[in-house]
Design an enzyme around this catalytic site. Structure first.
Site, PDB file in Angstrom:
ATOM      1  N   ARG A  55       0.832  -1.214   0.000  1.00  0.00           N
ATOM      2  CA  ARG A  55       0.000   0.000   0.000  1.00  0.00           C
ATOM      3  C   ARG A  55       0.864   1.260   0.000  1.00  0.00           C
ATOM      4  O   ARG A  55       0.486   2.287  -0.547  1.00  0.00           O
ATOM      5  CB  ARG A  55      -0.983  -0.014   1.180  1.00  0.00           C
ATOM      6  CG  ARG A  55      -1.909   1.169   1.216  1.00  0.00           C
ATOM      7  CD  ARG A  55      -3.304   0.849   1.753  1.00  0.00           C
ATOM      8  NE  ARG A  55      -3.327   0.051   2.956  1.00  0.00           N
ATOM      9  CZ  ARG A  55      -2.880   0.463   4.144  1.00  0.00           C
ATOM     10  NH1 ARG A  55      -2.337   1.651   4.293  1.00  0.00           N
ATOM     11  NH2 ARG A  55      -2.968  -0.340   5.191  1.00  0.00           N
ATOM     12  N   TYR A 108     -13.469  16.951 -17.404  1.00  0.00           N
ATOM     13  CA  TYR A 108     -13.979  15.599 -17.207  1.00  0.00           C
ATOM     14  C   TYR A 108     -15.064  15.618 -16.116  1.00  0.00           C
ATOM     15  O   TYR A 108     -14.800  16.061 -14.984  1.00  0.00           O
ATOM     16  CB  TYR A 108     -12.790  14.725 -16.804  1.00  0.00           C
ATOM     17  CG  TYR A 108     -13.071  13.272 -16.649  1.00  0.00           C
ATOM     18  CD1 TYR A 108     -13.480  12.500 -17.732  1.00  0.00           C
ATOM     19  CD2 TYR A 108     -12.892  12.642 -15.429  1.00  0.00           C
ATOM     20  CE1 TYR A 108     -13.721  11.151 -17.587  1.00  0.00           C
ATOM     21  CE2 TYR A 108     -13.126  11.282 -15.280  1.00  0.00           C
ATOM     22  CZ  TYR A 108     -13.537  10.547 -16.361  1.00  0.00           C
ATOM     23  OH  TYR A 108     -13.769   9.207 -16.214  1.00  0.00           O
ATOM     24  N   ASP A 181      -4.833  17.760 -15.764  1.00  0.00           N
ATOM     25  CA  ASP A 181      -5.183  16.420 -16.233  1.00  0.00           C
ATOM     26  C   ASP A 181      -4.686  16.322 -17.674  1.00  0.00           C
ATOM     27  O   ASP A 181      -5.272  16.895 -18.585  1.00  0.00           O
ATOM     28  CB  ASP A 181      -6.695  16.211 -16.143  1.00  0.00           C
ATOM     29  CG  ASP A 181      -7.123  14.804 -16.576  1.00  0.00           C
ATOM     30  OD1 ASP A 181      -6.348  14.137 -17.293  1.00  0.00           O
ATOM     31  OD2 ASP A 181      -8.238  14.384 -16.206  1.00  0.00           O
ATOM     32  N   LYS A 204      -6.164   4.616 -20.282  1.00  0.00           N
ATOM     33  CA  LYS A 204      -6.327   4.986 -21.688  1.00  0.00           C
ATOM     34  C   LYS A 204      -5.072   4.624 -22.478  1.00  0.00           C
ATOM     35  O   LYS A 204      -4.880   3.477 -22.827  1.00  0.00           O
ATOM     36  CB  LYS A 204      -6.653   6.484 -21.785  1.00  0.00           C
ATOM     37  CG  LYS A 204      -7.654   6.973 -20.723  1.00  0.00           C
ATOM     38  CD  LYS A 204      -9.040   6.404 -20.918  1.00  0.00           C
ATOM     39  CE  LYS A 204     -10.000   6.685 -19.774  1.00  0.00           C
ATOM     40  NZ  LYS A 204     -10.159   8.048 -19.338  1.00  0.00           N
TER      41      LYS A 204
HETATM   42  C1  PLP Z   1     -10.871   8.551 -18.241  1.00  0.00           C
HETATM   43  C2  PLP Z   1     -10.434   9.861 -17.741  1.00  0.00           C
HETATM   44  C3  PLP Z   1     -10.218  10.065 -16.368  1.00  0.00           C
HETATM   45  C4  PLP Z   1     -10.513   9.006 -15.329  1.00  0.00           C
HETATM   46  O1  PLP Z   1      -9.770   7.863 -15.495  1.00  0.00           O
HETATM   47  P1  PLP Z   1     -10.237   6.413 -14.963  1.00  0.00           P
HETATM   48  O2  PLP Z   1      -8.977   5.641 -15.120  1.00  0.00           O
HETATM   49  O3  PLP Z   1     -11.347   5.964 -15.834  1.00  0.00           O
HETATM   50  O4  PLP Z   1     -10.660   6.585 -13.541  1.00  0.00           O
HETATM   51  C5  PLP Z   1      -9.776  11.307 -15.966  1.00  0.00           C
HETATM   52  N1  PLP Z   1      -9.555  12.295 -16.850  1.00  0.00           N
HETATM   53  C6  PLP Z   1      -9.749  12.140 -18.169  1.00  0.00           C
HETATM   54  C7  PLP Z   1      -9.482  13.288 -19.088  1.00  0.00           C
HETATM   55  C8  PLP Z   1     -10.195  10.921 -18.664  1.00  0.00           C
HETATM   56  O5  PLP Z   1     -10.397  10.766 -19.966  1.00  0.00           O
END
Ligand code: PLP
Length: 390
Positions: A55, A108, A181, A204
């Protein structure tokens, strides 16, 4: 040793000196031990390196963290169980009651939800502007203390481009941290700007296969050190097996990203020339209102293309249903191409004025380009556009 004992203490296998695997093993172990109590105490006092409990640290996760920090051009990284987990833990670790966050309509949805529903309960306020509202940004930063500015670029779904140099300069002058982000742009972009903290969804582009969740927070060592303790008790730890799959996915990251960008540009050009389409949002198109800024800030323009259909909502429904290669589901960066319409993107927290600012209309469609042959994708989109117009 009796057998029930033996199965719990299997014979160790250690590689002989000079012998190593090319792919690091998955350290699928929660616990690690040292040779004796005094060595353990030394570790706990921070006097010797090592691992103790997954952890708060694991060698497979650590390899991923070091790789991501290097790709993004920062000193250190913490990986988490999902992208939204990275955002939630970073915002919880960086704010306290009374703090103010400046953030944007073009973002998001779950990140906005986090600020509106969760952080607000702990007395952290936020202001929601358009990323294009330069005067508003200056006004907010100039009128009261702001703890952090939270933003994306290109934005989801209509690919507005934040002027990162201007935004980070203004935030710094006001004593605010910037948290970006950077999921859409990827780990190889934006590192040269003075962004304090990058967050990413590893779900992604990093994994690339759409079969594992993960997230990352990437920043200078001092900020990562400050967040590390909170992350350990918030508990959104990435499983080492997921870290291994993400490390494996990253081997083809650059090849995939660039192939998907090339397909995105081809599809954007196709859409821009089609009579059923009223607007195309892709920063790689010279007609994108911020193409020049995007070209200064980015090496690759991303794999998301959004557009508006002349026929509005009914046309977008016909278009999405007519596609055969694009799966009707959110996300991006996987091998399969994906499509979502405005109904699925849903920004129910935004009022009518904010929705107008967001640029999403009932006829907006967002495509995420996969790794299929581009000729097949062009054929599929061409057929669906004909169905949308009919
Ligand atoms: C998918 C996404 C997230 C969240 O990611 P998860 O791995 O699905 O929790 C955050 N920001 C953006 C821009 C995203 O496309």
């Amino acid at each position: 040793m009796k057998k029930p004992t033996r199965v719990n203490h299997p014979p160790p296998v250690e590689l002989p000196p000079g012998n190593r695997p090319l792919v690091a093993p998955i350290y699928q172990s929660v616990k690690f031990e040292f040779e004796d109590l005094s060595a353990t105490e030394q570790f706990l006092r921070g006097e010797r390196p090592g691992f103790f409990y997954t952890r708060s640290g694991n060698p497979t996760n650590r390899q991923l963290e070091r790789l991501l920090a290097e790709l993004q051009g920062r000193e250190d990284c913490l990986v988490t169980a999902s992208g939204i987990g990275a955002i939630a833990q970073a915002l919880l670790a960086l704010t306290k009651s009374g703090d103010h966050i400046l953030t944007f309509i073009e973002s998001y949805n779950p990140a906005r939800h986090l600020m509106r529903r969760l952080l607000a309960r702990f007395g952290v306020r936020h202001t929601l502007l358009s990323i294009a509202d330069t005067a508003g940004i200056e006004r907010v930063l100039g009128s009261e203390p702001v703890r952090l500015v939270y933003f994306e670029s290109p934005t989801n779904p209509i690919t507005r481009i934040a002027d990162i140099a201007a935004l980070t300069r203004a935030a710094r002058a006001a004593g605010a941290l910037t948290v970006m982000d950077n999921t859409f742009a990827g780990f190889h972009q934006h590192g040269e700007f003075e962004v304090d903290v990058f967050v990413h969804s590893l779900t992604k582009y990093a994994s690339g296969a759409g079969d594992v969740l993960g997230g990352a927070v990437i920043a200078r060592a001092e900020l990562i050190r400050a967040m590390h303790g909170d992350f350990g008790v918030l508990g959104g730890t990435l499983d080492p097996h997921a870290a291994f799959l993400i490390l494996r996915g990253l081997k083809s990251y650059f090849v995939r990203y660039r192939a998907q960008c090339a397909s995105a540009l081809a599809i954007a050009q196709l859409l821009a020339a089609h009579p059923a389409v009223t607007r195309v949002h892709y920063p790689g198109l010279p007609a994108h209102p911020q193409h020049a800024l995007a070209a200064r800030q980015m090496r690759d323009f991303g794999t998301i293309v959004s557009f508006d259909l002349e026929g509005g909502e009914p046309a977008s429904r016909r278009f999405a249903d007519a596609l055969e290669l694009f799966a009707l589901t959110p996300s991006l960066g996987s091998g399969e191409s994906l499509v979502v319409t405005a109904h699925i993107m849903g920004a129910r927290d935004l009022d009518a004025a904010q929705r107008a600012v967001s640029g999403v209309t009932p006829g907006t469609v967002r495509l995420s380009l996969g790794l299929e042959d581009v000729d097949d994708l062009i054929e599929d989109v061409t057929r669906a556009l004909a169905a949308a117009g009919s």
